[in-house]
Motif scaffolding. Structure first.
Motif, PDB file in Angstrom:
ATOM      1  N   PRO A 116       5.522  -3.329   9.559  1.00 48.82           N
ATOM      2  CA  PRO A 116       6.260  -3.226   8.302  1.00 48.82           C
ATOM      3  C   PRO A 116       7.204  -2.028   8.312  1.00 48.82           C
ATOM      4  O   PRO A 116       6.900  -0.987   8.885  1.00 48.82           O
ATOM      5  N   TYR A 117       8.345  -2.187   7.681  1.00 46.34           N
ATOM      6  CA  TYR A 117       9.327  -1.107   7.620  1.00 46.34           C
ATOM      7  C   TYR A 117       9.346  -0.426   6.258  1.00 46.34           C
ATOM      8  O   TYR A 117      10.003   0.594   6.083  1.00 46.34           O
ATOM      9  N   SER A 118       8.645  -0.983   5.292  1.00 46.68           N
ATOM     10  CA  SER A 118       8.548  -0.397   3.961  1.00 46.68           C
ATOM     11  C   SER A 118       7.315  -0.976   3.291  1.00 46.68           C
ATOM     12  O   SER A 118       6.737  -1.971   3.748  1.00 46.68           O
ATOM     13  N   GLU A 258     -10.879   5.749   8.288  1.00 53.72           N
ATOM     14  CA  GLU A 258      -9.676   5.317   7.580  1.00 53.72           C
ATOM     15  C   GLU A 258      -8.472   6.125   8.052  1.00 53.72           C
ATOM     16  O   GLU A 258      -8.562   7.340   8.230  1.00 53.72           O
ATOM     17  N   VAL A 259      -7.354   5.434   8.214  1.00 52.01           N
ATOM     18  CA  VAL A 259      -6.115   6.092   8.600  1.00 52.01           C
ATOM     19  C   VAL A 259      -4.994   5.470   7.788  1.00 52.01           C
ATOM     20  O   VAL A 259      -5.011   4.264   7.508  1.00 52.01           O
ATOM     21  N   PRO A 260      -3.977   6.243   7.361  1.00 55.07           N
ATOM     22  CA  PRO A 260      -2.920   5.676   6.526  1.00 55.07           C
ATOM     23  C   PRO A 260      -1.777   5.074   7.334  1.00 55.07           C
ATOM     24  O   PRO A 260      -1.459   5.537   8.427  1.00 55.07           O
ATOM     25  N   MET A 261      -1.155   4.043   6.759  1.00 55.84           N
ATOM     26  CA  MET A 261       0.082   3.505   7.313  1.00 55.84           C
ATOM     27  C   MET A 261       1.259   4.367   6.874  1.00 55.84           C
ATOM     28  O   MET A 261       2.145   4.675   7.656  1.00 55.84           O
ATOM     29  N   TRP A 262       1.255   4.735   5.599  1.00 58.08           N
ATOM     30  CA  TRP A 262       2.208   5.700   5.073  1.00 58.08           C
ATOM     31  C   TRP A 262       1.427   6.899   4.565  1.00 58.08           C
ATOM     32  O   TRP A 262       0.414   6.749   3.880  1.00 58.08           O
ATOM     33  N   ALA A 263       1.880   8.091   4.917  1.00 55.37           N
ATOM     34  CA  ALA A 263       1.165   9.310   4.558  1.00 55.37           C
ATOM     35  C   ALA A 263       1.739   9.920   3.287  1.00 55.37           C
ATOM     36  O   ALA A 263       2.931   9.786   2.988  1.00 55.37           O
ATOM     37  N   SER A 264       0.866  10.586   2.529  1.00 59.62           N
ATOM     38  CA  SER A 264       1.276  11.324   1.346  1.00 59.62           C
ATOM     39  C   SER A 264       0.495  12.615   1.271  1.00 59.62           C
ATOM     40  O   SER A 264      -0.744  12.604   1.293  1.00 59.62           O
ATOM     41  N   THR A 386       8.857  -5.682  -6.199  1.00 58.90           N
ATOM     42  CA  THR A 386       9.835  -4.775  -5.582  1.00 58.90           C
ATOM     43  C   THR A 386       9.851  -3.430  -6.287  1.00 58.90           C
ATOM     44  O   THR A 386       9.813  -2.372  -5.645  1.00 58.90           O
ATOM     45  N   GLY A 387       9.879  -3.458  -7.607  1.00 65.85           N
ATOM     46  CA  GLY A 387       9.904  -2.207  -8.359  1.00 65.85           C
ATOM     47  C   GLY A 387       8.635  -1.396  -8.187  1.00 65.85           C
ATOM     48  O   GLY A 387       8.685  -0.165  -8.045  1.00 65.85           O
ATOM     49  N   TRP A 388       7.489  -2.078  -8.187  1.00 66.50           N
ATOM     50  CA  TRP A 388       6.231  -1.356  -8.000  1.00 66.50           C
ATOM     51  C   TRP A 388       6.153  -0.708  -6.622  1.00 66.50           C
ATOM     52  O   TRP A 388       5.660   0.415  -6.479  1.00 66.50           O
ATOM     53  N   CYS A 389       6.626  -1.406  -5.601  1.00 64.68           N
ATOM     54  CA  CYS A 389       6.617  -0.827  -4.250  1.00 64.68           C
ATOM     55  C   CYS A 389       7.497   0.416  -4.189  1.00 64.68           C
ATOM     56  O   CYS A 389       7.126   1.440  -3.603  1.00 64.68           O
ATOM     57  N   GLU A 390       8.668   0.329  -4.788  1.00 66.24           N
ATOM     58  CA  GLU A 390       9.582   1.475  -4.786  1.00 66.24           C
ATOM     59  C   GLU A 390       8.992   2.648  -5.564  1.00 66.24           C
ATOM     60  O   GLU A 390       9.078   3.807  -5.128  1.00 66.24           O
ATOM     61  N   ASP A 391       8.377   2.364  -6.709  1.00 66.79           N
ATOM     62  CA  ASP A 391       7.759   3.432  -7.504  1.00 66.79           C
ATOM     63  C   ASP A 391       6.599   4.074  -6.757  1.00 66.79           C
ATOM     64  O   ASP A 391       6.417   5.298  -6.791  1.00 66.79           O
TER      65      ASP A 391
END
Length: 426
Positions: A116-118, A258-264, A386-391
């Motif tokens: 995935p790219y996003s 557990e490991v993240p795909m996107w980090a925060s 789409t909006g929820w993903c962006e938020d």
């Protein structure tokens, strides 16, 4: 350390082909065999790397990948671990290593996310089965005579191997890394934290999955013993009835990595939150509102109490309905008397992420059904997803963790868990 270029998440079929090639390349040390069959008739493959000696009985390790369909990194990790063990055989001294390549190949085929790219790309083909259909969770939600074949194959494998250590490889879409343990493994926090720091992966210090659990070190959580009030952790199932505890019959320990795909970095913030109860009330209200919007879209296609006649839509709709039914209990716990009066910012951020992903997952799976049916409400739900993903990505300042980095961190943590467990038993 320089990691390889970013890789893709392998499918169950690709995993089997790669494992077969590895077994053919190392016939004296590697074996690939079938341990069972999925509900749809797919083989459940186990890749074994033999011990370099058998000086001690009962020292085997079982590593389980693909227990959750939407967490595909484990398959890449088990292949990497197998190759690493062949290059550096020290962990194989007296110990065989066994890798269940994918515990739920049917689910993995429905969640199609090679790279995935996003967050939106990840959710376009999202699938996560309801709890009773998940191989590890099923025993906590179903009677023994209704367990799925994937669960029966996994428990039979544990009975056969009697592993001193079982590791279940999991992932989160956005957040940090953490480890859950059925028993403490002394000293694991140090190598785990070192690996995360070197690879720029945040440590999730207040994981919502482990709310109130004992924590012997940052990002390490020990599942409470029976009778503890902290056992629920916002889930309807009791983790101690899952397959994670089946290894305890043989004095084994299970680690869930557990490991993240996107980090925060927000989930790695240890500062005290000024008003955790107020924050949880706000998050519960938002989750309730978001859920109502998804439920309204779901009701728009309801033809009966269980409209699962369409074979392609049925697993998606079962997952949507199970998720929507789960959410009211979660919001009730967030606003109840047991909500913490004191908590870290990391904990509140983890709860925030957990709530966002629940409503987003239900909406994303429902959108797949609506699109297939050409339903007129699909464009509106598409805009919502789409909006929820962006938020979600914007609120948490999400950054992609390359697949190779995810694999490296999981591999290091698995090996560290084994080394520290063996050292503690000496």
């Amino acid at each position: 350390m320089t990691l390889l270029r970013d890789m893709c998440y392998p499918t169950p079929h690709e995993l089997a082909l790669a494992a077969r090639a590895l077994a053919d390349e190392h016939p004296a040390e590697v074996r690939l065999r079938q341990a069972g069959t999925s509900r749809a008739g797919q083989p459940l493959w186990v890749l074994s790397v033999t011990a370099t000696s058998r000086t001690t009985a009962g020292r085997d390790v079982l590593v389980v990948a693909g227990a959750h369909a939407n967490e595909p990194v484990g398959g890449a990790t088990v292949l990497s671990l197998a190759r690493r063990l062949l290059r550096t055989p020290a962990p194989r001294t007296g110990c065989g290593w066994h890798f269940l390549l994918c515990a739920d190949p049917d689910g993995a085929d429905l969640h199609r996310t090679p790279r995935p790219y996003s967050l939106l790309d990840y959710h376009r083909h999202f699938f996560r089965p309801p709890g009773p259909e998940q191989p590890e969770w099923a025993p906590s939600l179903l009677p023994p005579d209704r367990l799925p074949p994937e669960t029966l194959a996994l428990t039979a494998l544990i009975d056969e191997l009697r592993p001193v250590l079982q590791v279940s490889l999991h992932a989160t879409d956005l957040g940090g890394s953490w480890v859950q343990l059925t028993r403490d493994i002394p000293g694991l926090a140090e190598p785990f934290g070192k690996s995360a720091a070197e690879l720029r992966i945040p440590v999730e210090n207040g994981a919502s999955d482990a709310a109130g659990w004992p924590s012997p070190g940052p990002g390490i959580f020990v599942i409470p013993q029976p009778g503890s009030e902290a056992a629920g952790a916002f889930h309807p199932e009791d983790t101690r009835l899952s397959t994670w505890y089946h290894a305890h019959r043989y004095a084994g320990t299970t680690a869930i990595v557990e490991v993240p795909m996107w980090a925060s970095d927000l989930v790695d913030d240890p500062t005290p939150h000024p008003d955790p109860r107020g924050a949880l009330r706000m998050l519960a209200a938002r989750l309730g509102e978001d859920t109502a919007r998804v439920a309204a879209a779901r009701d728009g296609i309801r033809r009966g109490p269980l409209p699962y006649e369409d074979a392609a839509a049925a697993p998606l709709l079962r997952a949507v309905d199970w998720t929507l039914a789960l959410i009211p209990r979660i919001t009730a716990e967030w606003t109840g008397d047991e909500a913490p009066a004191e908590a870290t910012s990391a904990y509140v951020a983890s709860i925030d992420a957990f709530g966002r992903r629940l409503s987003l997952r239900a909406a994303a799976m429902l959108l797949r059904v609506l699109r297939t049916q050409g339903h007129p409400s699909a464009p509106g739900l598409d805009r919502l997803v789409t909006g929820w993903c962006e938020d979600f990505a914007g609120r948490f300042r999400a950054r992609w963790v390359p697949v190779a980095t995810q694999v490296e961190h999981q591999s290091r943590t698995v090996l560290a868990a084994y080394e520290r467990l063996v050292a503690a038993e000496r």
